[in-house]
Design an enzyme around this catalytic site. Sequence first.
Site, PDB file in Angstrom:
ATOM      1  N   ARG A 102       0.805  -1.219   0.000  1.00  0.00           N
ATOM      2  CA  ARG A 102       0.000   0.000   0.000  1.00  0.00           C
ATOM      3  C   ARG A 102       0.841   1.272   0.000  1.00  0.00           C
ATOM      4  NH1 ARG A 102      -2.866  -4.023   1.936  1.00  0.00           N
ATOM      5  NH2 ARG A 102      -0.846  -4.614   2.708  1.00  0.00           N
ATOM      6  N   THR A 103       1.796   1.353   0.924  1.00  0.00           N
ATOM      7  CA  THR A 103       2.526   2.620   1.097  1.00  0.00           C
ATOM      8  C   THR A 103       3.322   2.954  -0.156  1.00  0.00           C
ATOM      9  OG1 THR A 103       2.705   2.017   3.420  1.00  0.00           O
ATOM     10  CG2 THR A 103       4.055   3.852   2.674  1.00  0.00           C
ATOM     11  N   LYS A 132      24.795  -6.094  -2.033  1.00  0.00           N
ATOM     12  CA  LYS A 132      26.256  -6.304  -2.101  1.00  0.00           C
ATOM     13  C   LYS A 132      26.952  -5.623  -0.927  1.00  0.00           C
ATOM     14  CE  LYS A 132      25.771  -5.805  -7.083  1.00  0.00           C
ATOM     15  NZ  LYS A 132      25.954  -4.796  -8.132  1.00  0.00           N
ATOM     16  N   ARG A 150      11.314   3.641   3.636  1.00  0.00           N
ATOM     17  CA  ARG A 150      10.873   2.596   4.573  1.00  0.00           C
ATOM     18  C   ARG A 150      12.104   1.764   4.898  1.00  0.00           C
ATOM     19  NH1 ARG A 150       5.692  -1.273   4.520  1.00  0.00           N
ATOM     20  NH2 ARG A 150       4.841   0.731   5.200  1.00  0.00           N
ATOM     21  N   HIS A 160       5.065   5.478  11.610  1.00  0.00           N
ATOM     22  CA  HIS A 160       4.539   5.431  10.242  1.00  0.00           C
ATOM     23  C   HIS A 160       3.567   6.622  10.106  1.00  0.00           C
ATOM     24  CE1 HIS A 160       3.301   4.001   6.440  1.00  0.00           C
ATOM     25  NE2 HIS A 160       2.896   2.789   6.739  1.00  0.00           N
TER      26      HIS A 160
HETATM   27  N1   CP Z   1      -0.208  -0.123   5.974  1.00  0.00           N
HETATM   28  C1   CP Z   1       0.976  -0.368   5.372  1.00  0.00           C
HETATM   29  O1   CP Z   1       1.997   0.234   5.682  1.00  0.00           O
HETATM   30  O2   CP Z   1       0.913  -1.321   4.391  1.00  0.00           O
HETATM   31  P1   CP Z   1       2.152  -1.776   3.497  1.00  0.00           P
HETATM   32  O3   CP Z   1       3.127  -2.483   4.401  1.00  0.00           O
HETATM   33  O4   CP Z   1       1.559  -2.685   2.443  1.00  0.00           O
HETATM   34  O5   CP Z   1       2.763  -0.546   2.903  1.00  0.00           O
END
Ligand code: CP
Length: 310
Positions: A54-55, A82, A104, A134
């Site tokens: 999603r993110t 590497k 991320r 998040h």
């Molecule tokens: N909610 C969320 O962060 O989903 P993803 O890990 O799929 O990005």
Amino acid sequence: MKHLLSAADLTREEAITVLDTAAQLAAAAEQGVGKLPPLRGRTVVNLFFEDSTRTRMSFEAAAKRLSADVINFSAKNSSVSKGESLKDTALTLEAMGADAVVIRHNSSGAPHRLANAGWISGGVINAGDGTHEHPTQALLDAYTLRRHLCADQADLAGVNVTIVGDILHSRVARSNVLLLHILGAKVKLVAPPTLLPIGVETWGCEISYDLDDSIAGSDAVMMLRVQKERMNQSYFPNAHEYSFRYGLTKARMNKMAQHAIVMHPGPMNRGMEISADVADSARSVVVEQVANGVSVRMAVLYLILGGAES
Ligand code: CP
């Protein structure tokens, strides 16, 4: 706003500006306006060291809808495999002219390091760091809550949100607690004692070990994924026992107030923390949360990259 590293970076007014901007961008999309021009000539890099559906997709969609150029970086298919360091990866992005980096990382604090080490000059957006934060998930959750529960007010004052499950490993829970408090909501955490972090009593939330006692008074019940991949010991007897005590079943959902909504950041463990019939029910806003994520991330990119001034 130069970076977005933590939900706590935002004042109440800044958070409301993000939500209002997202609402305007969503309205434009609903009226059939396709791409908008404000980030033309800007480059957004999605720097993902940890898996995401999603993110990552919504940041890509958001940047493209604002006419930015997007570079997607996945650590698995890069020179990180590497042994290349975060610093050298960052210097490479800087050389390519990244205006904003969406990161991320499985290490808590990696976005802060990227923003503060002087390796890159652009904005840094935390798209999830370890078990820490998040913030854009919290913003899209706040946007979804406001749409459903407080259409006539700017913030979330008076809203009762219950967050259920694996609080210990949840960056979503941490960012949500911070932002929900900034916006005036009351937050209750429900979890087995083993899945609550040390110091949780300082978070300013009511805490309960009993989901059945907590359902009726909630305006929104936010279920969290049980993060098995972060568990290095046994936190509950077995999946069946966890579901029995802490899973949102149809019987439990039917005890919620008529107006109350069911949320989950995804990905869901259907049959574990949420039953399939609840996930697919009319009260579930899980799919809408994903759609709102695009509007909210458009707003964040727009505000960080100076769209408001231009
Ligand atoms: N909610 C969320 O962060 O989903 P993803 O890990 O799929 O990005």
